[in-house]
Design an enzyme around this catalytic site. Sequence first.
Site, mmCIF file in Angstrom:
data_model
loop_
_atom_site.group_PDB
_atom_site.id
_atom_site.type_symbol
_atom_site.label_atom_id
_atom_site.label_comp_id
_atom_site.label_asym_id
_atom_site.label_seq_id
_atom_site.Cartn_x
_atom_site.Cartn_y
_atom_site.Cartn_z
ATOM 1 C CB CYS A 59 -51.638 3.015 40.596
ATOM 2 S SG CYS A 59 -51.061 4.038 41.963
ATOM 3 C CB ALA A 60 -55.256 1.428 36.995
#
Length: 164
Positions: A59-60
Amino acid sequence: MAAVTFGGNPVTLEGNQVRPGDKAPEFTVLAQDLSEVKLSDFSGVRVISVVPSVDTGVCAVQTKRFNEETALKNAQVLTISADLPFAQKRWAQENGLDDAKIFSDHRDLSFGQAYGVVMKEFRLLARSVFVIDSNDQITYAEYVSEVTNHPNYEAAIEAVKNAR
């Protein structure tokens, strides 16, 4: 309906899935200052990058990539997760993305229901990417089949280049 797994296990997606050609559904999410934000607050070409939680590795990377991609300079990138706005703000500051548009769907899952990405089993949003043109039409929709995998960045970026 898109078939989606999380860690190899099937999940149930709630809400109404969208397809290219559909009118982009309106939704309300929260900004990091807890103010309400709607899709209609933005115009032009928009990329909606959906992640389960900005605090996880994939996600990052997804959030950073879409926000730093020079090919997207003529589009607005909106990242949406079910994280609390406070966690999103902390993450953005720690990662040098203070100006990124990161919004929370935690309160009532308005976005998740409108785009069919609520994972019922976890009350999180399934990884997905949507491109919306300046006429509020969806021109690209990807429901990533395994939530722990990356989206197809190249296809999404190409869709943005072709959107008007």
